[in-house]
Design an enzyme around this catalytic site. Structure first.
Site, short mmCIF file in Angstrom:
data_model
loop_
_atom_site.label_atom_id
_atom_site.label_comp_id
_atom_site.label_asym_id
_atom_site.label_seq_id
_atom_site.Cartn_x
_atom_site.Cartn_y
_atom_site.Cartn_z
CB SER A 1 0.84 5.89 6.48
OG SER A 1 0.12 5.82 5.27
CG ASN B 1 -2.14 0.91 0.99
OD1 ASN B 1 -1.99 2.02 0.48
ND2 ASN B 1 -3.32 0.47 1.38
CG ASP B 2 1.33 3.29 3.64
OD1 ASP B 2 0.33 3.91 3.22
OD2 ASP B 2 1.38 2.79 4.78
CB VAL B 3 6.01 0.54 -0.46
CG1 VAL B 3 6.38 0.37 1.00
CG2 VAL B 3 5.22 -0.66 -0.96
#
Length: 471
Positions: free
Chosen positions: A436, A395-397
């Site tokens: 996050s 997701n965040d990466v």
């Protein structure tokens, strides 16, 4: 005397094996042999220690006989339990196990210090001071790692914060340091023992208080930091005991853990202070940037067919792949694509998963060749010329908000350029956000389609779709 010489030589041999093993661990292709080499070094160091003790017993120090028996029992019980648990641990629970083992190392260093501080006699001030520093670091690593384990294992689901928490933590730390100094000054007296007990209680409490406010998204960095703490504590206690093997092993682990912590913080574009003392993960939404577009979904079979006729595919694994235990099915799908002439590569972000190297270990377990697995810096420029990027559980990466949204908490974090591929498929259980708490702008892009479902079931459908094409 002979045993002492053997002890010195074995310490040198063990240190060499530790360093050689660590060097081998720098590459997935040689990591296994590196672990074996370091393990042999540890066996050499432990065996030499027992040899010295046996020599002292034969020289007339009968009191050590009981200690040797207890040490052997502890070695058998601890080694047997670790072997059993290590062979049965699930890939998703690997970070928790690593956190616990980090903590045990710090606890062992603290236990050595406790024995030294509870002794009689004045002792050398420098050795005692080093012992106290090692005890402080080891105790913090022990309880902090236990809290990290509880967070990763879902025992503690949310960070625990309150007003003035940093001030309270600072007071506890300062009081613990003062107690440690007093314990050194009054070592060998009844008051010194009492102060040492209070010192350990303060150090253990600070480890808990330091880790409780940190969010789950930062646990990989925290685990790495406590690994460095453990190495440093072991090295310091090795100095206090004048044990070269402990000193070198501790310094190697401490320096490697520190470097890894710095690299991971850099990969998140955040300082270590920000990791330890910010409320990262307590946001809602994606910052100030408006989300444009809408999420589009597609069937697993349609995505599979598109990849079957693509020229190049880059796969980005994340923690969701580990949760679904779909790595074997994923590699089966990859082999089908390769047979069809598709160029398939894997892209690994430095903080993907829940611990350093988590995704590498996951893919290695499935038998994925090392030569098609690439780190972020080595593959990022390739996405722009890639037909399909397949994101599984990450997701965040892969969130473009890290590049464009200055109000986002992940702004500036280096990401994998999945959004630059001609087509992106994201395998995800639902529309939830990452650790996050930031909305992923990639999911709303025109070239992105969501494939909803458990990764295991999705990969099974994709495999069947490709096989049907050849029927």
């Amino acid at each position: 005397m002979v045993a002492q010489h053997i002890m010195g030589l074995s310490g040198l041999l063990a240190a060499g094996l530790f360093i050689f093993g660590l060097k081998r661990m720098s590459s997935p292709a040689t990591a296994l042999s590196g672990i074996v080499a370091a393990g042999v070094g540890m066996v050499v160091a432990v065996a030499a220690s027992f040899l010295v003790v046996f020599d002292l017993v034969q020289a007339g120090n009968a009191e050590l006989g009981t200690n040797v028996a207890l040490a052997l029992i502890a070695l058998v019980l601890g080694g047997g339990w670790a072997w059993w648990r290590g062979s049965k641990v699930a890939m998703t629970a690997m970070p928790q196990m690593v956190a616990l083992y980090n903590g045990m190392g710090g606890g062992a260093a603290a236990a050595i210090a406790a024995v030294e501080l509870s002794g009689t006699g004045r002792g050398a001030s420098l050795a005692l001071a080093v012992t106290v520093i090692g005890a402080l670091i080891g105790s913090v690593s022990l309880t902090g790692s236990i809290i990290a384990w509880a967070k990763l294992d879902g025992k503690i689901k949310k960070p625990w914060r309150f007003g003035g928490q940093r001030l309270v933590n600072g007071v506890v730390f300062a009081a613990t340091v003062l107690l440690g100094i007093a314990a050194v000054v009054l070592h060998g007296t009844a008051d010194g023992v009492s102060l040492a007990i209070l010192f350990f209680l303060g150090a253990l409490a600070f480890g808990i208080m330091m880790t409780l406010p940190i969010g789950g998204a930062d646990m990989p960095v925290v685990i790495s930091l406590y690994n460095a703490f453990t190495g440093l504590a072991v090295g310091l206690e090795g100095f206090a005991l004048q044990n070269p093997a402990l000193m070198i092993a501790g310094m190697v682990v401490g320096s490697a853990g520190t470097l890894l912590t710095v690299l991971m913080a850099k990969a998140m574009n955040r300082s270590l202070v920000n990791v330890l003392f910010s409320n990262f993960g307590d946001v809602s939404g994606g910052g100030g940037e408006d989300v444009k577009g809408e999420m589009k979904s597609t069937d697993a079979s349609d995505a599979a067919i598109n990849m079957r006729y693509a020229s190049s595919v880059i796969i980005i694994p994340g923690y969701g792949l580990a949760v679904a235990q779909a790595q074997q099915k994923l590699y089966e799908f990859v082999k089908l694509l390769q047979t069809a002439g598709v160029d398939v590569k894997f892209a690994i972000h430095p903080v993907a998963g829940r611990m350093p190297g988590h995704m590498n270990v996951l893919l290695a377990e499935a038998g994925v060749p090392y030569d098609i697995i690439f780190d972020m810096d080595d593959i990022n420029a390739t996405f722009a010329n890639t037909d399909v990027a397949l994101v599984i559980g990450a997701n965040d990466v892969v969130n473009p908000a890290a590049r464009t949204d200055k109000s986002s908490p992940i702004y500036g974090m280096p990401i994998l350029n999945a959004d630059q591929a001609r087509q992106v498929y994201v395998v995800k259980r639902g529309q939830g956000k990452g650790y996050s708490g930031v909305e992923n702008l990639l999911f709303f892009q025109e070239n992105c389609s969501m494939v909803y479902g458990d990764a295991q079931a999705v990969m099974t459908s994709m495999i069947q779709a490709v096989k049907d094409l050849g029927a």
